[in-house]
Design a protein around this motif. Structure first.
Motif, PDB file in Angstrom:
ATOM      1  N   UNK A  57      27.486 -16.304 -52.669  1.00 20.75           N
ATOM      2  CA  UNK A  57      28.429 -16.009 -53.932  1.00 20.75           C
ATOM      3  C   UNK A  57      27.465 -16.031 -55.111  1.00 20.75           C
ATOM      4  N   UNK A  58      28.164 -15.927 -56.233  1.00 21.04           N
ATOM      5  CA  UNK A  58      27.872 -15.279 -57.586  1.00 21.04           C
ATOM      6  C   UNK A  58      27.110 -16.469 -57.930  1.00 21.04           C
ATOM      7  N   UNK A  59      27.095 -17.826 -57.767  1.00 21.73           N
ATOM      8  CA  UNK A  59      26.494 -18.894 -58.351  1.00 21.73           C
ATOM      9  C   UNK A  59      25.356 -19.449 -57.787  1.00 21.73           C
ATOM     10  N   UNK A  60      24.761 -18.290 -56.964  1.00 19.50           N
ATOM     11  CA  UNK A  60      23.463 -18.555 -56.643  1.00 19.50           C
ATOM     12  C   UNK A  60      22.255 -18.231 -57.719  1.00 19.50           C
ATOM     13  N   UNK A  61      21.171 -18.844 -57.946  1.00 15.79           N
ATOM     14  CA  UNK A  61      20.210 -18.781 -58.605  1.00 15.79           C
ATOM     15  C   UNK A  61      19.631 -17.337 -58.695  1.00 15.79           C
ATOM     16  N   UNK A  62      19.050 -16.853 -59.794  1.00 13.08           N
ATOM     17  CA  UNK A  62      18.475 -15.471 -59.862  1.00 13.08           C
ATOM     18  C   UNK A  62      17.341 -15.605 -59.081  1.00 13.08           C
ATOM     19  N   UNK A  63      16.485 -16.659 -59.133  1.00 19.38           N
ATOM     20  CA  UNK A  63      15.149 -16.744 -58.298  1.00 19.38           C
ATOM     21  C   UNK A  63      15.415 -16.589 -56.648  1.00 19.38           C
ATOM     22  N   UNK A  64      16.739 -17.569 -56.419  1.00 19.67           N
ATOM     23  CA  UNK A  64      17.025 -17.291 -54.958  1.00 19.67           C
ATOM     24  C   UNK A  64      17.447 -16.064 -54.432  1.00 19.67           C
ATOM     25  N   UNK A  65      18.253 -15.372 -55.264  1.00 21.48           N
ATOM     26  CA  UNK A  65      18.571 -13.961 -54.913  1.00 21.48           C
ATOM     27  C   UNK A  65      17.328 -13.056 -54.868  1.00 21.48           C
ATOM     28  N   UNK A  66      16.548 -13.019 -55.928  1.00 20.69           N
ATOM     29  CA  UNK A  66      15.321 -12.475 -55.710  1.00 20.69           C
ATOM     30  C   UNK A  66      14.509 -12.587 -54.063  1.00 20.69           C
ATOM     31  N   UNK A  67      14.375 -13.666 -53.875  1.00 17.18           N
ATOM     32  CA  UNK A  67      13.814 -14.166 -52.460  1.00 17.18           C
ATOM     33  C   UNK A  67      14.509 -13.280 -51.443  1.00 17.18           C
ATOM     34  N   UNK A  68      15.818 -13.483 -51.543  1.00 14.47           N
ATOM     35  CA  UNK A  68      16.668 -12.660 -50.431  1.00 14.47           C
ATOM     36  C   UNK A  68      16.549 -11.402 -50.634  1.00 14.47           C
ATOM     37  N   UNK A  69      16.515 -10.729 -51.803  1.00 18.22           N
ATOM     38  CA  UNK A  69      16.461  -9.497 -52.079  1.00 18.22           C
ATOM     39  C   UNK A  69      15.204  -8.649 -51.462  1.00 18.22           C
ATOM     40  N   UNK A  70      14.237  -9.143 -51.744  1.00 11.72           N
ATOM     41  CA  UNK A  70      12.739  -8.949 -51.519  1.00 11.72           C
ATOM     42  C   UNK A  70      12.557  -8.949 -49.936  1.00 11.72           C
ATOM     43  N   UNK A  71      12.986 -10.167 -49.364  1.00 10.65           N
ATOM     44  CA  UNK A  71      12.860 -10.191 -48.065  1.00 10.65           C
ATOM     45  C   UNK A  71      13.770  -9.054 -47.281  1.00 10.65           C
ATOM     46  N   UNK A  72      15.120  -8.635 -47.983  1.00  8.84           N
ATOM     47  CA  UNK A  72      15.799  -7.457 -47.249  1.00  8.84           C
ATOM     48  C   UNK A  72      15.173  -6.264 -47.550  1.00  8.84           C
ATOM     49  N   UNK A  73      14.652  -6.178 -48.532  1.00  5.79           N
ATOM     50  CA  UNK A  73      13.939  -4.770 -48.886  1.00  5.79           C
ATOM     51  C   UNK A  73      12.442  -4.495 -48.223  1.00  5.79           C
ATOM     52  N   UNK A  74      12.065  -5.682 -47.640  1.00 11.21           N
ATOM     53  CA  UNK A  74      10.675  -5.667 -46.837  1.00 11.21           C
ATOM     54  C   UNK A  74      10.977  -4.591 -45.758  1.00 11.21           C
ATOM     55  N   UNK A  75      12.204  -4.578 -45.156  1.00 13.59           N
ATOM     56  CA  UNK A  75      12.185  -4.021 -43.898  1.00 13.59           C
ATOM     57  C   UNK A  75      12.671  -2.367 -44.282  1.00 13.59           C
ATOM     58  N   UNK A  76      12.803  -2.170 -45.464  1.00 17.11           N
ATOM     59  CA  UNK A  76      13.587  -0.619 -45.900  1.00 17.11           C
ATOM     60  C   UNK A  76      12.738   0.111 -46.754  1.00 17.11           C
ATOM     61  N   UNK A  77      11.716  -0.443 -47.312  1.00 19.14           N
ATOM     62  CA  UNK A  77      10.820   0.165 -48.379  1.00 19.14           C
ATOM     63  C   UNK A  77       9.325   0.333 -47.788  1.00 19.14           C
ATOM     64  N   UNK A  78       8.500   1.251 -48.284  1.00 18.08           N
ATOM     65  CA  UNK A  78       7.311   1.281 -47.951  1.00 18.08           C
ATOM     66  C   UNK A  78       6.464  -0.089 -48.600  1.00 18.08           C
ATOM     67  N   UNK A  79       5.251  -0.431 -47.799  1.00 16.50           N
ATOM     68  CA  UNK A  79       4.498  -1.261 -48.600  1.00 16.50           C
ATOM     69  C   UNK A  79       4.009  -1.368 -49.937  1.00 16.50           C
ATOM     70  N   UNK A  80       3.744  -0.162 -50.439  1.00 21.33           N
ATOM     71  CA  UNK A  80       3.434   0.419 -51.561  1.00 21.33           C
ATOM     72  C   UNK A  80       4.435   0.261 -52.724  1.00 21.33           C
ATOM     73  N   UNK A  81       5.562   0.644 -52.248  1.00 22.21           N
ATOM     74  CA  UNK A  81       6.967   0.493 -53.078  1.00 22.21           C
ATOM     75  C   UNK A  81       7.222  -0.970 -53.374  1.00 22.21           C
ATOM     76  N   UNK A  82       6.858  -1.842 -52.347  1.00 22.60           N
ATOM     77  CA  UNK A  82       7.333  -3.183 -52.393  1.00 22.60           C
ATOM     78  C   UNK A  82       6.375  -3.956 -53.221  1.00 22.60           C
ATOM     79  N   UNK A  83       4.847  -3.566 -53.150  1.00 21.25           N
ATOM     80  CA  UNK A  83       4.006  -4.246 -54.022  1.00 21.25           C
ATOM     81  C   UNK A  83       4.307  -3.879 -55.294  1.00 21.25           C
ATOM     82  N   UNK A  84       4.645  -2.714 -55.907  1.00 24.51           N
ATOM     83  CA  UNK A  84       5.056  -2.308 -57.363  1.00 24.51           C
ATOM     84  C   UNK A  84       6.305  -3.389 -57.774  1.00 24.51           C
ATOM     85  N   UNK A  85       7.298  -3.204 -56.628  1.00 21.98           N
ATOM     86  CA  UNK A  85       8.496  -3.870 -56.887  1.00 21.98           C
ATOM     87  C   UNK A  85       8.246  -5.495 -57.245  1.00 21.98           C
TER      88      UNK A  85
END
Length: 359
Positions: free
Chosen positions: A53-81
């Protein structure tokens, strides 16, 4: 949300149950915390990451977001992100719930960006500001799709910065040839020659192997080299159309053959150039200063190549195919300003349809 004391180790631990993303009830126990607060904070953050839900902390959302993107983006893109997020987003929004990030909060953050400077005291470029703003918008779009955030406040806050620089940094052929006379190392000299006369990306250059230099005097561009956190990687090209086989001038083919003949144990599948992109950037800056030339990036040699082709009269489709752009529109959006007389030429051709005697 209790925490428990481990009397034997004189530490604290968190011990609790939670429901995972499949709805299954699971048990979690984490030991070794120095204080009760650390144990409680761990449990709170862990449970927050399980939230949908939307009461998640932004910092926690970021952890989930980056973990998800790790499988979909190139390592160089992830590093910059990761770099942008940790440096520019987390310090401002990390402790807020995403449902509490409204338009006012975004605009205040934008105003900070607009008045910020780099380590040399130089204001951020308009393109850099746009990149940072786009990253926040991407994260909040993710929250709209997956965490029931009602809407993305970045849309109402408005866009800042610019998608393209007002002026493209390029070298003319004469400037490049003057620059190259200041390069002493044969490998560096050849690398810059390849970049300027092919329009390759630096990662494509650094991935070249002898088997990529074809007898038909062409270069097969099929991979990309990158160094991520000290690990060497060979990646697939940026886009499907980045895989291409381009013709090269005779002099460049001869230079490559002579250079490879001098390499010790030059195996067909081993890299020709053993330096890094950072070394190229350092060398181009240092030698440009020595030659009293405008300072440009290594990537600007790619723009310089495109400019050279346009000046020689090649059309936008030919330029697009050589550069390996995903679409002609990408090429046009980037280099249309280098076709300043396109309207006059178009009007002239239409005129000749009706009045051929004017030719």
């Amino acid at each position: 949300m209790p925490a428990y004391k481990d009397k034997k180790r004189n530490t604290w631990y968190a011990n609790f149950y939670y429901q995972d993303w499949t709805g299954e009830r699971k048990h979690k126990c984490k030991r070794g915390f120095k204080t009760q607060r650390e144990a409680k904070d761990y449990e709170r953050n862990f449970l927050d990451q399980q939230s949908k839900s939307s009461d998640i902390l932004f910092s926690s959302l970021i952890e989930n977001y980056l973990e998800d993107m790790e499988y979909r983006l190139k390592p160089t893109t992830m590093k910059n992100k990761r770099y942008l997020i940790e440096l520019k987003l987390i310090p401002y929004f990390g402790k807020l719930k995403i449902c509490d990030i409204d338009t006012i909060a975004v605009r205040k953050w934008q105003n900070i960006l607009l008045t910020s400077s780099d380590e040399n005291g130089k204001p951020y470029s308009a393109t850099y500001i746009r990149t940072i703003n786009n990253q926040l918008s991407a994260v909040l779009n993710y929250a709209v799709k997956h965490y029931k955030l009602a809407s993305n406040p970045c849309r109402a806050a408005g866009v800042i910065g610019k998608s393209k620089a007002e002026k493209m940094s390029i070298w003319t052929k004469e400037q490049f040839e003057f620059f190259i006379t200041h390069i002493n190392k044969s490998a560096m000299k050849l690398a810059f020659d390849v970049l300027f006369y092919t329009g390759m990306r630096s990662g494509e250059l650094l991935a070249l192997t002898p088997e990529d230099i074809l007898p038909e005097k062409r270069i097969n561009i099929c991979k990309n080299y990158a160094m991520v956190n000290g690990v060497e990687m060979f990646l697939v090209p940026k886009t499907p159309r980045s895989k291409r086989c381009i013709a090269i001038p005779d002099f460049l083919y001869d230079e490559l053959q002579e250079y490879m003949a001098r390499l010790y144990e030059c195996e067909p599948d081993k890299r020709i150039f053993y330096f890094t992109k950072h070394a190229l950037e350092k060398e181009i800056k240092r030698k440009a200063e020595t030659a009293d030339l405008p300072i440009i990036r290594v990537h600007d040699l790619r723009h310089s190549h495109a400019s050279l082709l346009i000046e020689m009269g090649f059309d936008i489709l030919e330029v697009s195919e050589r550069l390996g752009h995903e679409s002609v529109q990408t090429t046009w959006d980037t280099y249309s300003h280098l076709y300043p007389d396109k309207d006059q030429k178009l009007a002239g051709q239409l005129n000749r349809l009706r009045r051929p005697e004017d030719t």
